[in-house]
Design an enzyme around this catalytic site. Structure first.
Site, PDB file in Angstrom:
ATOM      1  N   PHE A  80      85.724  19.641 -26.866  1.00  0.00           N
ATOM      2  CA  PHE A  80      85.718  18.291 -27.163  1.00  0.00           C
ATOM      3  C   PHE A  80      85.845  17.701 -28.405  1.00  0.00           C
ATOM      4  N   ALA A  82      86.614  15.970 -31.673  1.00  0.00           N
ATOM      5  CA  ALA A  82      87.800  15.256 -32.045  1.00  0.00           C
ATOM      6  C   ALA A  82      87.243  13.994 -32.633  1.00  0.00           C
ATOM      7  N   THR A 133      93.309  13.439 -23.389  1.00  0.00           N
ATOM      8  CA  THR A 133      93.430  11.986 -22.926  1.00  0.00           C
ATOM      9  C   THR A 133      94.710  11.715 -22.467  1.00  0.00           C
ATOM     10  N   ASP A 134      94.720  10.702 -21.538  1.00  0.00           N
ATOM     11  CA  ASP A 134      95.956  10.052 -20.972  1.00  0.00           C
ATOM     12  C   ASP A 134      96.959   9.385 -21.972  1.00  0.00           C
ATOM     13  N   GLU A 135      96.194   8.983 -23.128  1.00  0.00           N
ATOM     14  CA  GLU A 135      97.037   8.352 -24.259  1.00  0.00           C
ATOM     15  C   GLU A 135      98.330   9.096 -24.867  1.00  0.00           C
ATOM     16  N   TYR A 159      95.970   8.383 -33.419  1.00  0.00           N
ATOM     17  CA  TYR A 159      95.013   9.379 -32.475  1.00  0.00           C
ATOM     18  C   TYR A 159      95.733   9.996 -31.334  1.00  0.00           C
ATOM     19  N   SER A 160      96.535   9.190 -30.478  1.00  0.00           N
ATOM     20  CA  SER A 160      97.162  10.002 -29.566  1.00  0.00           C
ATOM     21  C   SER A 160      98.401  10.906 -30.025  1.00  0.00           C
ATOM     22  N   ALA A 161      98.953  10.593 -31.075  1.00  0.00           N
ATOM     23  CA  ALA A 161      99.761  11.743 -31.597  1.00  0.00           C
ATOM     24  C   ALA A 161      99.126  13.068 -31.929  1.00  0.00           C
ATOM     25  N   SER A 162      97.913  12.745 -32.507  1.00  0.00           N
ATOM     26  CA  SER A 162      97.382  14.075 -32.853  1.00  0.00           C
ATOM     27  C   SER A 162      96.760  14.749 -31.792  1.00  0.00           C
ATOM     28  N   LYS A 163      96.366  14.031 -30.624  1.00  0.00           N
ATOM     29  CA  LYS A 163      95.963  14.639 -29.541  1.00  0.00           C
ATOM     30  C   LYS A 163      97.077  15.316 -29.046  1.00  0.00           C
ATOM     31  N   ASN A 189      86.888   6.616 -20.281  1.00  0.00           N
ATOM     32  CA  ASN A 189      85.405   6.961 -19.873  1.00  0.00           C
ATOM     33  C   ASN A 189      84.479   5.940 -20.476  1.00  0.00           C
ATOM     34  N   ARG A 223      93.461  -0.484 -18.732  1.00  0.00           N
ATOM     35  CA  ARG A 223      93.041   0.715 -18.817  1.00  0.00           C
ATOM     36  C   ARG A 223      92.271   1.265 -17.485  1.00  0.00           C
ATOM     37  N   PRO A 292      97.479  -2.971 -33.741  1.00  0.00           N
ATOM     38  CA  PRO A 292      98.815  -2.733 -34.008  1.00  0.00           C
ATOM     39  C   PRO A 292      99.741  -1.528 -32.968  1.00  0.00           C
TER      40      PRO A 292
HETATM   41  P1  NAD Z   1      83.291  11.102 -29.776  1.00  0.00           P
HETATM   42  O1  NAD Z   1      84.068  10.617 -30.840  1.00  0.00           O
HETATM   43  O2  NAD Z   1      82.209  10.250 -29.038  1.00  0.00           O
HETATM   44  O3  NAD Z   1      82.657  12.556 -30.023  1.00  0.00           O
HETATM   45  C1  NAD Z   1      83.259  13.243 -30.656  1.00  0.00           C
HETATM   46  C2  NAD Z   1      82.583  14.453 -31.199  1.00  0.00           C
HETATM   47  O4  NAD Z   1      82.932  15.452 -31.751  1.00  0.00           O
HETATM   48  C3  NAD Z   1      81.176  13.852 -32.141  1.00  0.00           C
HETATM   49  O5  NAD Z   1      79.976  14.540 -31.663  1.00  0.00           O
HETATM   50  C4  NAD Z   1      81.582  14.466 -33.494  1.00  0.00           C
HETATM   51  O6  NAD Z   1      80.516  14.773 -34.272  1.00  0.00           O
HETATM   52  C5  NAD Z   1      82.289  15.751 -33.114  1.00  0.00           C
HETATM   53  N1  NAD Z   1      83.282  16.308 -34.143  1.00  0.00           N
HETATM   54  C6  NAD Z   1      84.249  15.656 -34.729  1.00  0.00           C
HETATM   55  N2  NAD Z   1      84.758  16.523 -35.767  1.00  0.00           N
HETATM   56  C7  NAD Z   1      84.195  17.977 -35.570  1.00  0.00           C
HETATM   57  C8  NAD Z   1      84.606  18.976 -36.053  1.00  0.00           C
HETATM   58  N3  NAD Z   1      85.459  19.226 -37.121  1.00  0.00           N
HETATM   59  N4  NAD Z   1      83.730  20.071 -35.819  1.00  0.00           N
HETATM   60  C9  NAD Z   1      82.903  20.003 -34.720  1.00  0.00           C
HETATM   61  N5  NAD Z   1      82.530  18.812 -34.161  1.00  0.00           N
HETATM   62  C10 NAD Z   1      83.475  17.647 -34.427  1.00  0.00           C
HETATM   63  O7  NAD Z   1      84.488  11.471 -28.632  1.00  0.00           O
HETATM   64  P2  NAD Z   1      84.388  11.454 -27.184  1.00  0.00           P
HETATM   65  O8  NAD Z   1      84.503  10.030 -26.559  1.00  0.00           O
HETATM   66  O9  NAD Z   1      83.017  12.215 -26.476  1.00  0.00           O
HETATM   67  O10 NAD Z   1      85.562  12.256 -26.788  1.00  0.00           O
HETATM   68  C11 NAD Z   1      85.365  13.750 -26.555  1.00  0.00           C
HETATM   69  C12 NAD Z   1      86.982  14.329 -26.525  1.00  0.00           C
HETATM   70  O11 NAD Z   1      87.440  13.831 -25.092  1.00  0.00           O
HETATM   71  C13 NAD Z   1      87.944  13.925 -27.460  1.00  0.00           C
HETATM   72  O12 NAD Z   1      88.642  15.272 -27.543  1.00  0.00           O
HETATM   73  C14 NAD Z   1      88.627  12.853 -26.829  1.00  0.00           C
HETATM   74  O13 NAD Z   1      89.802  13.050 -27.369  1.00  0.00           O
HETATM   75  C15 NAD Z   1      88.635  13.128 -25.303  1.00  0.00           C
HETATM   76  N6  NAD Z   1      88.906  12.175 -24.448  1.00  0.00           N
HETATM   77  C16 NAD Z   1      87.945  10.953 -24.654  1.00  0.00           C
HETATM   78  C17 NAD Z   1      88.060   9.884 -23.659  1.00  0.00           C
HETATM   79  C18 NAD Z   1      87.186   8.648 -23.907  1.00  0.00           C
HETATM   80  O14 NAD Z   1      87.448   7.757 -23.190  1.00  0.00           O
HETATM   81  N7  NAD Z   1      86.222   8.571 -24.879  1.00  0.00           N
HETATM   82  C19 NAD Z   1      88.787   9.956 -22.619  1.00  0.00           C
HETATM   83  C20 NAD Z   1      89.743  11.209 -22.771  1.00  0.00           C
HETATM   84  C21 NAD Z   1      89.396  12.264 -23.529  1.00  0.00           C
HETATM   85  O1  DAU Z   2      92.539   6.564 -22.458  1.00  0.00           O
HETATM   86  C1  DAU Z   2      91.630   7.233 -23.072  1.00  0.00           C
HETATM   87  C2  DAU Z   2      91.225   6.951 -24.302  1.00  0.00           C
HETATM   88  O2  DAU Z   2      90.259   5.766 -24.215  1.00  0.00           O
HETATM   89  C3  DAU Z   2      90.437   8.088 -25.462  1.00  0.00           C
HETATM   90  O3  DAU Z   2      91.465   9.024 -25.428  1.00  0.00           O
HETATM   91  C4  DAU Z   2      89.837   7.512 -26.613  1.00  0.00           C
HETATM   92  O4  DAU Z   2      89.249   8.529 -27.155  1.00  0.00           O
HETATM   93  C5  DAU Z   2      88.879   6.335 -26.235  1.00  0.00           C
HETATM   94  O5  DAU Z   2      88.582   5.780 -27.247  1.00  0.00           O
HETATM   95  C6  DAU Z   2      89.621   5.258 -25.253  1.00  0.00           C
HETATM   96  O6  DAU Z   2      90.745   4.727 -25.960  1.00  0.00           O
HETATM   97  P1  DAU Z   2      91.083   3.078 -25.964  1.00  0.00           P
HETATM   98  O7  DAU Z   2      91.651   2.479 -27.098  1.00  0.00           O
HETATM   99  O8  DAU Z   2      91.543   2.601 -24.750  1.00  0.00           O
HETATM  100  O9  DAU Z   2      89.507   2.624 -25.785  1.00  0.00           O
HETATM  101  P2  DAU Z   2      88.831   1.377 -26.590  1.00  0.00           P
HETATM  102  O10 DAU Z   2      87.546   1.252 -26.057  1.00  0.00           O
HETATM  103  O11 DAU Z   2      88.893   1.494 -28.170  1.00  0.00           O
HETATM  104  O12 DAU Z   2      89.699   0.012 -26.167  1.00  0.00           O
HETATM  105  C7  DAU Z   2      89.882  -0.228 -24.679  1.00  0.00           C
HETATM  106  C8  DAU Z   2      90.761  -1.425 -24.686  1.00  0.00           C
HETATM  107  O13 DAU Z   2      89.994  -2.594 -25.084  1.00  0.00           O
HETATM  108  C9  DAU Z   2      91.973  -1.146 -25.433  1.00  0.00           C
HETATM  109  O14 DAU Z   2      92.823  -1.914 -24.677  1.00  0.00           O
HETATM  110  C10 DAU Z   2      91.643  -2.190 -26.773  1.00  0.00           C
HETATM  111  C11 DAU Z   2      90.498  -3.104 -26.443  1.00  0.00           C
HETATM  112  N1  DAU Z   2      89.496  -3.742 -27.127  1.00  0.00           N
HETATM  113  C12 DAU Z   2      88.827  -2.838 -27.965  1.00  0.00           C
HETATM  114  C13 DAU Z   2      87.908  -3.151 -28.616  1.00  0.00           C
HETATM  115  C14 DAU Z   2      87.209  -2.019 -29.288  1.00  0.00           C
HETATM  116  C15 DAU Z   2      89.309  -4.810 -27.376  1.00  0.00           C
HETATM  117  O15 DAU Z   2      89.923  -5.679 -26.644  1.00  0.00           O
HETATM  118  N2  DAU Z   2      88.396  -5.203 -28.251  1.00  0.00           N
HETATM  119  C16 DAU Z   2      87.737  -4.378 -29.081  1.00  0.00           C
HETATM  120  O16 DAU Z   2      86.828  -4.806 -29.856  1.00  0.00           O
END
Ligand code: NAD
Ligand code: DAU
Length: 366
Positions: A80, A82, A133-135, A159-163, A189, A223, A292
């Site tokens: 996980f 990232a 991620t779907d991104e 972010y998505s490019a790195s994933k 999520n 989303r 952006p």
């Molecule tokens: P998050 O940012 O809440 O948590 C990331 C965790 O990784 C943190 O606990 C952080 O301390 C740890 N971390 C960061 N760098 C690290 C390193 N170098 N070594 C060890 N630990 C490290 O992220 P999340 O939302 O829980 O996402 C988890 C994974 O799921 C990610 O890979 C993300 O790309 C993927 N993902 C997230 C979502 C979403 O909606 N949040 C959706 C799809 C996929």
């Molecule tokens: O699709 C999966 C991805 O979902 C994960 O890979 C990422 O780790 C996770 O952060 C999430 O990315 P998003 O960019 O979709 O999530 P975020 O919550 O940042 O934003 C959701 C949508 O809401 C997006 O279209 C941007 C918008 N937004 C976000 C914030 C923080 C706003 O309009 N206002 C805001 O203040």
């Protein structure tokens, strides 16, 4: 038997570890660097659990990972760890390249060496599950079909490019070295322990604090939302029964425009914790400058996971979002504790707020 989880103190990782122990006594080694997004409070319920081994460290630290692999001999790794916030990747992409690409590469190298030295039975049973991620698939137009596992990679943010790069490395380690990998690409999520830099928790927290609810652009970006525990059950299922080398899309069939999400959160708060002045929370909605390169729409076709592995989400959006809002209302201390100096700095940088007072947000008319 043991599994190694990286990033297990973050939002999804901590939910995964907590869920794991609801159904299993198999030990978990939880390796997390505890960046701003990692929080040991998420794991407080596991205090005293002898099967949970938390290690603070970097998943890209080859010596540490090699030592943990030798010591605990895990049968599987769920990755996980990232940097996960798109807006942060726009302000500062370097950490995303370092963690998501170089970190994953270092981890894969350690795992390759560990797996290579296993006996035939161990090799056969071992799994490396990469959580993505779907991104990585880019943005859809309004009427495009949802992303399948065969959709071309077109990542649009750092972010998505790195994933995407990390997904490609994982794929390459399977094709080149035979490492038994699985990849999941999940949609957005939401749920408990979600860091309030992301849309849903930010809206819940700002609403209660009487702050603006910043909606980017016209708020019509779409989303596909999945309750975090459903993501966790999908990962467990893929780990248990997924075909090695395969990719599984995970989604909740819940496509919603951001503005609708914000209105839903406001309506739930109106019901569960009305404003003192009796006015609706949606009065706090403020349209701000768009992100952006903002992707317009994501949608996941999760039929492969359903048809091949029998997985389905347990929550609808309506049940999941109600639980989520209630969780934030029930856990004000968790919220207070994550709103540290670092959090306030980020909010100030992104939204132009300072010391808890609103400076002029960069507002736009819609
Ligand atoms: P998050 O940012 O809440 O948590 C990331 C965790 O990784 C943190 O606990 C952080 O301390 C740890 N971390 C960061 N760098 C690290 C390193 N170098 N070594 C060890 N630990 C490290 O992220 P999340 O939302 O829980 O996402 C988890 C994974 O799921 C990610 O890979 C993300 O790309 C993927 N993902 C997230 C979502 C979403 O909606 N949040 C959706 C799809 C996929
Ligand atoms: O699709 C999966 C991805 O979902 C994960 O890979 C990422 O780790 C996770 O952060 C999430 O990315 P998003 O960019 O979709 O999530 P975020 O919550 O940042 O934003 C959701 C949508 O809401 C997006 O279209 C941007 C918008 N937004 C976000 C914030 C923080 C706003 O309009 N206002 C805001 O203040």
């Amino acid at each position: 038997m043991t599994i190694l989880v990286t990033g297990g103190a973050g939002f999804i990782g901590s939910n995964f570890v907590l869920d794991w122990f609801e159904g299993s006594t198999e030990p978990v080694v939880n390796l997390d660097k505890l960046t701003y997004a990692g929080n040991l409070q998420n794991l407080a319920a596991l205090e005293g659990n002898p099967n949970h081994h938390f290690v603070q460290g970097d998943f890209g630290d080859a010596a540490l990972v090699a030592q943990l692999l030798a010591q605990y001999q895990p049968r599987a790794i769920v990755n996980f760890a990232a940097e996960s916030h798109v807006d942060r990747s726009i302000h500062g992409p370097a950490d995303f390249i370092h963690t998501n690409i170089v970190g994953t590469f270092n981890l894969l190298e350690c795992v390759r060496s560990y797996w290579g030295a296993m006996d035939a039975t161990g090799k056969e049973a071992f799994r490396f599950l990469h959580v993505s991620t779907d991104e990585v698939y880019g943005s859809l137009a309004k009427d495009d079909p949802a992303f399948t596992e065969h959709h071309r990679y077109e990542p649009n943010s750092p972010y998505s490019a790195s994933k995407a790069a990390s997904d490609h490395l994982v794929r390459a380690y399977h094709h080149t070295y035979g490492l038994p990998v699985l990849t999941t690409n999940c949609s957005n999520n939401y749920g408990p322990f979600h860091f309030p830099e992301k849309l849903i928790p930010l809206m819940i927290v700002n609403a209660q604090a009487g702050k603006p609810l910043p909606v980017y652009g016209d708020g019509q970006q779409i989303r596909d939302w999945l309750y975090v525990k459903d993501h966790c059950s999908a990962i467990r299922r893929v780990l248990q029964a997924g075909t090695v080398g395969e990719v599984y899309n995970v989604g909740g069939w819940n496509e919603k425009p951001n503005l609708e999400i914000v209105h839903t959160v406001c309506a739930l708060l109106d019901e569960l914790k009305p404003r003192a002045d009796g006015k609706p929370y949606q009065e706090q909605i403020t349209y701000v400058t768009d992100r952006p390169g903002h992707d317009r729409r994501y949608a996941i076709d999760a039929r492969k996971l359903e048809q091949e592995l029998g997985w389905k989400p347990a929550e609808t959006f309506e049940t999941g979002i109600r639980k989520t809002v209630q969780w934030y209302l029930d856990n004000p201390e968790w919220v207070r504790n994550v709103q540290s100096g670092g959090y306030r700095d980020w909010i100030g940088k992104q939204y132009g707020e300072h010391s808890g007072e609103h400076k002029a947000l960069d507002k736009v008319a819609v």
